[in-house]
Scaffold this motif. Sequence first.
Motif, PDB file in Angstrom:
ATOM      1  N   PHE B 148       2.475  -6.478   5.154  1.00 45.80           N
ATOM      2  CA  PHE B 148       2.598  -5.129   5.679  1.00 45.80           C
ATOM      3  C   PHE B 148       2.890  -5.184   7.172  1.00 45.80           C
ATOM      4  O   PHE B 148       3.710  -4.458   7.694  1.00 45.80           O
ATOM      5  CB  PHE B 148       1.303  -4.334   5.473  1.00 45.80           C
ATOM      6  CG  PHE B 148       1.098  -3.927   4.064  1.00 45.80           C
ATOM      7  CD1 PHE B 148       1.958  -3.018   3.476  1.00 45.80           C
ATOM      8  CD2 PHE B 148       0.071  -4.458   3.318  1.00 45.80           C
ATOM      9  CE1 PHE B 148       1.781  -2.637   2.168  1.00 45.80           C
ATOM     10  CE2 PHE B 148      -0.105  -4.091   2.016  1.00 45.80           C
ATOM     11  CZ  PHE B 148       0.753  -3.192   1.439  1.00 45.80           C
ATOM     12  N   PHE B 149       2.162  -6.065   7.801  1.00 42.38           N
ATOM     13  CA  PHE B 149       2.271  -6.100   9.241  1.00 42.38           C
ATOM     14  C   PHE B 149       3.664  -6.523   9.671  1.00 42.38           C
ATOM     15  O   PHE B 149       4.219  -5.987  10.616  1.00 42.38           O
ATOM     16  CB  PHE B 149       1.216  -7.026   9.836  1.00 42.38           C
ATOM     17  CG  PHE B 149       1.129  -6.871  11.317  1.00 42.38           C
ATOM     18  CD1 PHE B 149       0.509  -5.760  11.857  1.00 42.38           C
ATOM     19  CD2 PHE B 149       1.723  -7.789  12.148  1.00 42.38           C
ATOM     20  CE1 PHE B 149       0.463  -5.580  13.218  1.00 42.38           C
ATOM     21  CE2 PHE B 149       1.683  -7.608  13.503  1.00 42.38           C
ATOM     22  CZ  PHE B 149       1.057  -6.511  14.042  1.00 42.38           C
ATOM     23  N   GLU B 150       4.212  -7.476   8.937  1.00 43.79           N
ATOM     24  CA  GLU B 150       5.560  -7.928   9.283  1.00 43.79           C
ATOM     25  C   GLU B 150       6.536  -6.762   9.269  1.00 43.79           C
ATOM     26  O   GLU B 150       7.362  -6.604  10.163  1.00 43.79           O
ATOM     27  CB  GLU B 150       6.022  -9.025   8.314  1.00 43.79           C
ATOM     28  CG  GLU B 150       5.470 -10.402   8.646  1.00 43.79           C
ATOM     29  CD  GLU B 150       5.694 -10.811  10.100  1.00 43.79           C
ATOM     30  OE1 GLU B 150       6.861 -10.759  10.547  1.00 43.79           O
ATOM     31  OE2 GLU B 150       4.726 -11.163  10.794  1.00 43.79           O
ATOM     32  N   SER B 151       6.402  -5.903   8.258  1.00 43.56           N
ATOM     33  CA  SER B 151       7.314  -4.755   8.198  1.00 43.56           C
ATOM     34  C   SER B 151       6.994  -3.764   9.302  1.00 43.56           C
ATOM     35  O   SER B 151       7.883  -3.175   9.915  1.00 43.56           O
ATOM     36  CB  SER B 151       7.236  -4.046   6.856  1.00 43.56           C
ATOM     37  OG  SER B 151       6.571  -4.814   5.912  1.00 43.56           O
ATOM     38  N   ALA B 152       5.703  -3.602   9.555  1.00 44.47           N
ATOM     39  CA  ALA B 152       5.294  -2.594  10.536  1.00 44.47           C
ATOM     40  C   ALA B 152       5.727  -2.962  11.944  1.00 44.47           C
ATOM     41  O   ALA B 152       5.937  -2.098  12.784  1.00 44.47           O
ATOM     42  CB  ALA B 152       3.777  -2.408  10.494  1.00 44.47           C
ATOM     43  N   LYS B 153       5.872  -4.250  12.170  1.00 43.95           N
ATOM     44  CA  LYS B 153       6.227  -4.711  13.509  1.00 43.95           C
ATOM     45  C   LYS B 153       7.539  -4.099  14.008  1.00 43.95           C
ATOM     46  O   LYS B 153       7.761  -3.978  15.208  1.00 43.95           O
ATOM     47  CB  LYS B 153       6.325  -6.236  13.532  1.00 43.95           C
ATOM     48  CG  LYS B 153       5.138  -6.845  14.187  1.00 43.95           C
ATOM     49  CD  LYS B 153       5.040  -8.348  14.172  1.00 43.95           C
ATOM     50  CE  LYS B 153       6.264  -9.165  14.023  1.00 43.95           C
ATOM     51  NZ  LYS B 153       5.928 -10.580  13.839  1.00 43.95           N
ATOM     52  N   ALA B 154       8.394  -3.750  13.080  1.00 42.79           N
ATOM     53  CA  ALA B 154       9.681  -3.150  13.442  1.00 42.79           C
ATOM     54  C   ALA B 154       9.484  -1.930  14.334  1.00 42.79           C
ATOM     55  O   ALA B 154      10.326  -1.602  15.164  1.00 42.79           O
ATOM     56  CB  ALA B 154      10.451  -2.759  12.192  1.00 42.79           C
ATOM     57  N   VAL B 155       8.354  -1.280  14.161  1.00 38.78           N
ATOM     58  CA  VAL B 155       8.053  -0.099  14.949  1.00 38.78           C
ATOM     59  C   VAL B 155       8.143  -0.377  16.446  1.00 38.78           C
ATOM     60  O   VAL B 155       8.631   0.439  17.223  1.00 38.78           O
ATOM     61  CB  VAL B 155       6.638   0.426  14.574  1.00 38.78           C
ATOM     62  CG1 VAL B 155       6.127   1.408  15.604  1.00 38.78           C
ATOM     63  CG2 VAL B 155       6.675   1.067  13.214  1.00 38.78           C
TER      64      VAL B 155
END
Lengths: 355, 661
Positions: B148-155
């Motif tokens: 999840f965090f990997e995807s969220a990092k895009a933010v």
Amino acid sequence: MKKSIVKRIAIIVTGLSVCCCLNGCNNNNNGINNAFGNNSNDETESASRDVFAMDTYMTVTAYGKGCETAVDEAIDEINRIDELLSVSNEDSEVYILNESGSEIVSDDTKKLIEASLDLYEKSAGAYDITIYPLMVKWGFTTGSYKVPSKDELSTLLKNVDAGKIEFDKESGFVSLPNGMQIDLGAIAKGYTSQRIMQIYENNGIDCGLVSLGGNIQAYGKKYDDSLWKIAIENPKDTADYIGVIQVEDKAVITSGGYERFFEEDGEVYHHIIDPKTGYPAKSGLSSVTIVSDDGMYADGLSTTLFVMGKEEAVKLWKQSEYDFEMVLVTDEGDIYITDGLKDSFSSEYEYEVIE
Amino acid sequence: MKKIRNIFIDKTKEAALLLPAFIICALAFAGIRMNSPKLSPFVAPVVKADEDKDSGNKIDNAGDKKKSTHKKNKSEGEVTSLNEKAEKDVVARQLSIQNETGQKLLVDGVYEGSAEGFGGEIKVRVTVLDGMINNIEITEHDGETPSFFESAKAVVGYIVKKQTLLVDNVSGATFSSIGIKEAVADALKKAYKDPGKMVVRINKTNVDRKNKKVNRQSASKTNHIQIIRKDSGKKVQDGVYEGSAVCEMFDYTVSLKVKFKDGKVKAVYGLNISGNTDKANEEYWIKAYRQMVKRILKDDVNADTVSGATYSSNAILEAFVDACNKAYSATGNRQQVDKVKQKNNTDKKEDKEEKENVINSDEKIEKGTVKDGTYYVTTICEPDEKKEFGSYTFGAKVVFENGKLKSIYGFTASDESNKSFYTKAANGTTKQEGVISQLIKKQSAQDISAVTRATCSSKALRRLYILAYNMAIGEDKVSVDDDISYEEDKDDKKDDHKESDNPDEKEKTDDKQNDDVTDITKIDNIQDGVYQVSVIVYPDEWEDFEAYNLTAQVTFLEGRFVNISNMELSDESNIAYCEEALYGTVTEKGINEQILMKQSNDVDMVSSCTCSSKAFKQLFEEALVQAADKEKGICEEEEPCKEDEKDEQVEDNESFLDKEY
């Protein structure tokens, strides 16, 4: 050495010489159905019922006036608790808790969770109701056994820690972290037999005996005013028993690798999983029998001590956090009994008394 | 310069008083420049740029821009695909509100901030350079699920690129996304120049943050759902009740069971989501669900209020309320569980609806007399967060007879590709009642349920009814006589065209123009069509941008203004202001809607973008001139900005300044 342990507890009712084989699940030829209630004394009213619940065979017997009602109520109680705690029944509290993560549980479930968390603490995690996902992985819940890979086990072990359960004694609010599931099966039978004792008392019957898949609990003395004689099976020889305990108003509950096990590549895997390793417990014990007033704790402790091993078991007994006596049988076949059983235990084998 | 800064501060303060919930955003955004051309109309962004006289700053800005455009190529694809799936949480929209401030309010430096993510604390290190967010480094995120965090990092990338926290969350990683944004906001608070004021504002949000432990999401939400039990002395009927709700965001139907015992909620379980096509959402759903169940049960022990929810959580909550209602109604002695949705101030649509609701009901009580006739009304049908379609103008004829709504027919849409949706909304499906029949039955716009998969059209249809109703009771400026029965008008129209050369007519319009108000319905010679008009947008005295050309198409249909669309700017960096002006903000109606409602140029400026607002007004007036047989002089240009107004502001701020400094 024969590692497969199939254990029976024989209940010897003097004068009737009825031997009852109470064999968890791999037993389809036991004599349970006519174990009780036949040939009963002409003067004594008696009633007995068999039921299959909590994944095992159960028999409840009552003697004296009101025994019919008592037995009926006992069966109802078994079914009620089974519905409450079943991990597979979609309306059970445990199922709901596992599915939705949080629940305000009923008093019964509350007591079981409270006791479980207490045992978890006192046993330093040897008893853990959150190993349910591991049981599933091993196939002990379904019967399609398999040895999981180390990776699988270590992933699942991350969610095994009853210490993370959020529990509020007052309201009965329980909340599990994501991925955690519980099973109260390990003390459910003990709790049930304890409840039946209450039913017996409420109905004012003379005496009674319940056997819930190997969990024995006796109410009062036997109708002829003698003690109940309960045999403990020899884990090495299913036809033999290691000794007999004479009790009144006690639960006698044995745990061993007998209820469920399977063999793969010559290795035997039994169903008592060590929450620390994820593998079947190898503590050097082949069976643990607990004798106690409280069926629920006796049930939980038998499993717990089996996982902990002799040394730790003795330590816990000595701490006397719980009031119980025990009979330990090691893998080598040595028998140990605790001090309190000195007078009630008799055996043809040699045994050692722990003081 | 000092004065100006204080104007900003004052403005922010006012806004903060009105909308305490949005404060964090203000903090976070103060002084941040927003230069993304890819803004949705609803997400009106815009912190005005600080086009400082500092030339060094400018160079740096340019450098930054370059950098971000360079990055764009790489990340654009990701962004789009993420956006497709990404849900826009309420936070994001809240964040837009405080954007009116423009000065460099961030002090250069490195700031650390933290916030709760999904599984623990997220810590960030934010570097502020030249008053801009230069870099964001995530220093701690132990509790987050790695995937999840990997995807969220895009933010993070979006925040730096857009210089705002007004960015989408990454779907399936909403918790982590919000966590990161909150952590950045936390860090930026420290970067703010005037921390004294911040504290006051933050404290206000802290009220909302009380429940943070219970649900970290509540921190960033003002979307409360309250379950009020009237006459709570009575118990519900024990048992298991199933409730369901439609998650409009994703178009899922959520159902669940609620178990009551001893009159209390004991368990919420059996979640079932139908219509979930995206498997990736499943884990996210389960998390939201478990979280929500926990809160419902916890709150039920102590309180009756559950505050804060995301779309999915909201749907779960609504399903829960639905089940509760069933439980209450099962007692025979019906008890109402009212779900009071305290409208999120930032949610433009909901807010608007509520207002309309209020107006509507008030009017009914006070006036009550509906003048029979056929009313032709138009509204803009706006897409929801999913942006599955573009805004289009939606019109219909609403017939009142014997004081009651009789029918709604004759639909028109500027984009007919939406026909299947509005037809569905109007007529319903086999499972759901259409909006028209609901309206006719209820004779009220209240409690109208939207048709699934046509929610936007349903809402638009409901608005049409309200507009027509207001016209019918003589509420609207549009006079009823002028507007009754479009059919009749049509016949007259040709005559009107002939009359258009009539000098009287001219005078009439000229008179109006003197009042600075042109009521389009008073002009009978408007030629239907699309008029392309250009105006120059001049900066006001703050000169925080350079004059640019604004071109857009103004559509007139059946003698009425329909919309302004297809705007083009000579300087794309101003697009955000223009969008805000045209489509409005959370609190203010955009020019488009205002003109549409009033059919007149008597519109209010959108506060944070008065210059573009004026430009659009002017654009409309120009187009009107063209449409009315190209008669010049109907409308005159207005001054770019009202001097008086500004003077007042300056004065205000001087007094404010005295107090504070």
